[in-house]
Write an enzyme that holds these catalytic residues in place. Structure first.
Site, PDB file in Angstrom:
ATOM      1  N   TYR A 114       0.907  -1.274   0.056  1.00  0.00           N
ATOM      2  CA  TYR A 114      -0.066   0.071   0.058  1.00  0.00           C
ATOM      3  C   TYR A 114       0.913   1.379  -0.127  1.00  0.00           C
ATOM      4  O   TYR A 114       1.688   1.337   0.802  1.00  0.00           O
ATOM      5  CB  TYR A 114      -0.906  -0.013   1.264  1.00  0.00           C
ATOM      6  N   THR A 115       0.544   2.312  -0.822  1.00  0.00           N
ATOM      7  CA  THR A 115       1.099   3.317  -0.972  1.00  0.00           C
ATOM      8  C   THR A 115       2.550   3.596  -0.807  1.00  0.00           C
ATOM      9  O   THR A 115       3.214   4.372  -0.152  1.00  0.00           O
ATOM     10  CB  THR A 115       0.416   4.476  -0.096  1.00  0.00           C
TER      11      THR A 115
END
Length: 320
Positions: A62-63
């Protein structure tokens, strides 16, 4: 409980290190460090804690790692009272080397000695399950992972994985399937399997990528218009018709369609904790409201009737 010598082990309850039960709603930190900056991410974390949520979900992928880093920072003051889940082996395969390397980096980002739950993020058809679960068993034995889960696995993949894990004295305790009002395939085999075998179920996307908030009917922008994957996932006309009908029903009941969508998922007895998420506290509020929304059976049936019930696994329609 079966006494067969090859029976799968029972699944332990999901509790924090301090012994508190994991909350019945989980917050997914996928937007931390992405569409939600650090300040907004912290505000959402604080809003979740104020609402009684102690269960937080992130992932290695994630990110670019910012999600894990921010969540770790926010969780640090009360680590033992929180149930923290992350995921590994996506986009990389589920080899021992990749699991070990990604998990080491996840712990560094989180600034934690352990996680409460580690999911395999995807099914990997190319890596032997024996290699995968031997590596995961080592992490559990070392006290660095308290529970093992799997995400995006089908029912047959789950049971195959569970039996291989058992050979390493390991249990799979949690499943993370996609499940919402317009994506109900989990009802066919995954949810009945979980009820039968004792898996905890944490469904993601209860809002259907934002479709079930009703915002797209008003022409708003978002992932369903900007992201090719989400456009393909939620692009069918009947799904948008169902979202519009849910918004009408929400107006009749004096609440938000997002609240109804999350409460509908949570009302299913085979669901342990739906995963809610948002880009801001304001966007999060209707999902948090679902925690106290009282849905009776009549309303649950009315909402369920807005979308087709999937055919049974045998495809014998008369059994539906």
């Amino acid at each position: 409980m079966s006494t067969h010598p090859d029976a799968l082990p029972p699944h332990p309850a999901l509790t924090t290190q301090a012994g508190d039960a994991a909350s019945t709603v989980c917050f997914g930190a996928m937007q931390f460090g992405g569409t939600a900056d650090a300040a907004e991410s912290e505000a959402m974390f604080d809003a979740c804690r104020a609402a009684g949520i102690n269960f937080f979900d992130t992932a290695f992928g994630y990110t670019g790692g910012r999600s894990e880093t921010l969540l770790g920072r926010f969780a640090a003051p009360e680590r033992e009272r929180l149930f923290i889940a992350t995921k590994c082996a996506a986009p990389a395969p589920s080899t021992a080397a990749n699991i070990t390397a990604q998990f080491e980096q996840s712990l560094q980002r989180l600034d934690m000695d352990y996680v409460d739950l580690l999911y395999l993020h995807r099914w990997d058809p190319d890596t032997p399950l024996e290699e995968t679960f031997e590596a995961l068993a080592g992490l559990v034995e070392a006290g660095r992972v308290r529970r093992i889960g799997i995400s995006n696995f089908s029912a047959w993949q789950t049971m195959k994985a569970a039996w291989v894990a058992h050979r390493f004295s390991l249990s799979i305790d949690a499943l993370q399937p996609m499940y919402n009002l317009v994506k109900r395939q989990a009802e066919v085999e995954i949810l009945p399997m979980a009820a039968s075998e004792g898996f905890a179920v944490m469904p993601y996307s209860p809002l259907g990528g934002g479709l079930l908030t009703g915002k797209y009917a008003g022409g708003a922008s978002g992932r369903l218009k900007e992201n090719e994957m989400y456009r393909a996932r939620y692009g069918q006309d009947w799904m948008h018709d169902a979202a519009a009908a849910l918004a009408d029903l929400a107006a009749d009941t004096g609440t938000s369609p997002a609240t109804l969508a999350v409460a509908w998922v949570a009302h299913n007895p085979d669901v342990t904790a739906p995963i809610i998420s948002a880009r801001s506290v304001e966007q999060l509020k209707p999902s948090l409201a679902a925690m106290s929304f009282e849905m009776d059976e009549a309303l649950y049936a009315q909402i369920s009737a807005l979308t087709p019930k999937p055919a049974p696994a045998t495809d014998r329609s008369e059994e539906a």
